[in-house]
Design a protein around this motif. Structure first.
Motif, mmCIF file in Angstrom:
data_model
loop_
_atom_site.group_PDB
_atom_site.id
_atom_site.type_symbol
_atom_site.label_atom_id
_atom_site.label_comp_id
_atom_site.label_asym_id
_atom_site.label_seq_id
_atom_site.Cartn_x
_atom_site.Cartn_y
_atom_site.Cartn_z
ATOM 1 N N SER A 153 0.877 -1.180 0.000
ATOM 2 C CA SER A 153 0.000 0.000 0.000
ATOM 3 C C SER A 153 0.909 1.223 0.000
ATOM 4 N N GLY A 180 -2.650 -2.165 13.513
ATOM 5 C CA GLY A 180 -3.442 -1.820 12.325
ATOM 6 C C GLY A 180 -2.541 -1.876 11.114
ATOM 7 N N GLY A 185 2.040 -1.755 4.501
ATOM 8 C CA GLY A 185 2.928 -0.685 4.031
ATOM 9 C C GLY A 185 3.918 -0.228 5.106
ATOM 10 N N TRP A 186 3.407 0.010 6.321
ATOM 11 C CA TRP A 186 4.284 0.489 7.404
ATOM 12 C C TRP A 186 5.247 -0.632 7.810
ATOM 13 N N ASP A 201 -3.128 -7.011 13.365
ATOM 14 C CA ASP A 201 -4.311 -6.550 12.627
ATOM 15 C C ASP A 201 -5.342 -7.673 12.650
ATOM 16 N N ASN A 221 -7.300 -8.106 17.766
ATOM 17 C CA ASN A 221 -7.696 -6.726 18.048
ATOM 18 C C ASN A 221 -6.546 -6.090 18.837
ATOM 19 N N ALA A 222 -5.916 -5.077 18.252
ATOM 20 C CA ALA A 222 -4.744 -4.471 18.906
ATOM 21 C C ALA A 222 -5.099 -3.915 20.282
ATOM 22 N N ASP A 239 -1.792 2.733 13.031
ATOM 23 C CA ASP A 239 -2.539 3.318 11.910
ATOM 24 C C ASP A 239 -3.939 2.696 11.908
HETATM 25 C C1 LIG Z 1 -5.429 2.342 7.249
HETATM 26 S S1 LIG Z 1 -5.330 0.639 7.469
HETATM 27 C C2 LIG Z 1 -3.638 0.414 7.839
HETATM 28 C C3 LIG Z 1 -2.710 0.530 6.684
HETATM 29 C C4 LIG Z 1 -1.309 0.108 7.048
HETATM 30 N N1 LIG Z 1 -0.695 1.033 7.982
HETATM 31 C C5 LIG Z 1 -0.409 -0.010 5.842
HETATM 32 O O1 LIG Z 1 0.602 0.687 5.808
HETATM 33 O O2 LIG Z 1 -0.678 -0.826 4.953
HETATM 34 C C6 LIG Z 1 -6.096 0.399 8.992
HETATM 35 C C7 LIG Z 1 -6.094 -0.995 9.507
HETATM 36 O O3 LIG Z 1 -6.591 -0.996 10.828
HETATM 37 C C8 LIG Z 1 -7.137 -2.291 11.046
HETATM 38 N N2 LIG Z 1 -7.918 -2.299 12.295
HETATM 39 C C9 LIG Z 1 -9.095 -1.682 12.562
HETATM 40 N N3 LIG Z 1 -9.431 -1.898 13.845
HETATM 41 C C10 LIG Z 1 -8.456 -2.665 14.390
HETATM 42 C C11 LIG Z 1 -8.223 -3.191 15.691
HETATM 43 N N4 LIG Z 1 -9.074 -2.962 16.697
HETATM 44 N N5 LIG Z 1 -7.116 -3.922 15.909
HETATM 45 C C12 LIG Z 1 -6.227 -4.150 14.897
HETATM 46 N N6 LIG Z 1 -6.394 -3.664 13.648
HETATM 47 C C13 LIG Z 1 -7.489 -2.930 13.405
HETATM 48 C C14 LIG Z 1 -7.897 -2.567 9.773
HETATM 49 O O4 LIG Z 1 -8.114 -3.967 9.614
HETATM 50 C C15 LIG Z 1 -6.956 -1.981 8.716
HETATM 51 O O5 LIG Z 1 -6.161 -2.978 8.152
#
Ligand SMILES: C[S@@+](CC[C@H](N)C(=O)[O-])C[C@H]1O[C@@H](n2cnc3c(N)ncnc32)[C@H](O)[C@@H]1O
Length: 311
Positions: A153, A180, A185-186, A201, A221-222, A239
């Motif tokens: 990403s 997340g 990407g990160w 994630d 769940n983080a 993120d």
């Molecule tokens: C914007 S994306 C992250 C993009 C990532 N930083 C990258 O560089 O590819 C946000 C992510 O947060 C995750 N997410 C949402 N709620 C979460 C939670 N409670 N625990 C872990 N991940 C979660 C989603 O599944 C999604 O993949």
């Protein structure tokens, strides 16, 4: 007098693209508006939805394009044009000034210490300018030489920008938590720097990132993982798409535990509005700051970096 700067008791706020309405809600009534540049009389106030803040703005009258360039050049080398009124003339002045490197930057690099000024024209013969701007990039714009193949990403550019602004970054063996993380990407960016990354994630990482040395993945769940379950970490990244208060609560848990030293987290705003109260609570965490990065969309980035800057 021609060429003499006339300093204003004001500040000029250059709105982050698309967020001028958020900015208008943060600042007093503008004295003048030049497209996305709002000039407000009096001392500057805290505003988050900006790409650049012009401190100590001044006006200066000039006759020719050459004269305008000489006024600016007499103060410092670097000036970014913000063409609004008399846009062609503004660009011609910029072309008479020393060139600002426009090539996309290769990560990592150190923020240049030469100041970047900004100017626009308020009429055919009057500059509005500042030699003292908050952003080191022209009009707050930063572009990286991108890797089109490695990362799954483009979100990694946001992390790169945050790390450049932090002046410090993970290195080989640094322990990082990437919450997340999907699609990765990160995590890709961190693992490419040699860090040991625990990526968390609910959704999986891209296979190519999963296979990188130093990457481990937890489908979880983080926010239900406690610091003691995972820590300690040199760097904690988030993120996660979530309500800002949920992120703050989780961050506070980590701060209290002392199990993470450096933090970079995006505060993602939900809906059309933004959570000013929570943003200010993040910003009030000692030693930290909240900024809108060029690569941020409807989100702000909170940074708490305790490591000393990389040489
Ligand atoms: C914007 S994306 C992250 C993009 C990532 N930083 C990258 O560089 O590819 C946000 C992510 O947060 C995750 N997410 C949402 N709620 C979460 C939670 N409670 N625990 C872990 N991940 C979660 C989603 O599944 C999604 O993949």
């Amino acid at each position: 007098m021609i060429g003499e700067p006339h300093f204003l008791d004001a500040a000029c706020y250059h709105a982050a693209p698309g967020f001028i309405d958020h900015l208008k809600g943060e600042i007093p009534e503008p004295y003048r508006t030049d497209d996305d540049l709002l000039t407000v009389m009096g001392p500057s106030v805290q505003a988050y939805w900006i790409r650049n803040l012009w401190h100590k703005p001044f006006t200066a009258e000039f006759g020719s394009i050459k004269e305008a360039a000489a006024v600016l050049r007499g103060m410092q080398r670097n000036w970014a044009a913000y063409p609004v009124r008399h846009a062609r003339r503004t660009t011609l002045i910029a072309e008479t000034l020393p060139r600002i490197p426009a090539r996309p930057k290769t990560f990592p690099f150190i923020v240049p210490d030469a100041p970047m000024g900004s100017f626009t024209l308020i009429d055919e013969h009057t500059l509005l300018a500042s030699a003292d701007c908050s952003s080191p990039w022209p009009n707050g714009e930063l572009s990286f030489a991108e890797d089109r193949e490695g990362p799954p990403s483009r979100a990694y550019r946001k992390l790169w920008e945050a790390l450049v602004m932090a002046g410090s970054m993970p290195g080989p063996g640094s322990r990082c938590l990437d919450a997340g993380a999907s699609p990765g990407g990160w995590t890709w960016a961190l693992a490419s720097m040699g860090a040991q990354v625990t990526a968390v994630d609910r959704a999986p990482l891209d296979d190519s990132v999963m296979a990188m040395p130093g990457v481990s993945f937890m489908k979880h769940n983080a926010f239900t993982l406690k610091p003691g379950d995972l820590g300690p970490f040199d760097w904690l990244f988030s993120d996660v798409i979530c309500y800002p208060p949920a992120l703050l609560e989780w961050v506070q848990l980590w701060l209290e535990s002392g199990m993470a030293r450096n933090f970079i987290c995006t505060i993602k705003m939900q809906g059309r509005d933004w959570d000013r109260g929570v943003t200010e609570r993040f910003a009030s965490i000692p030693g930290s700051r909240v900024i809108h990065l060029w690569h941020n969309k409807h989100e702000l980035t909170w940074l708490l970096v305790r490591d000393t800057p990389n040489p």
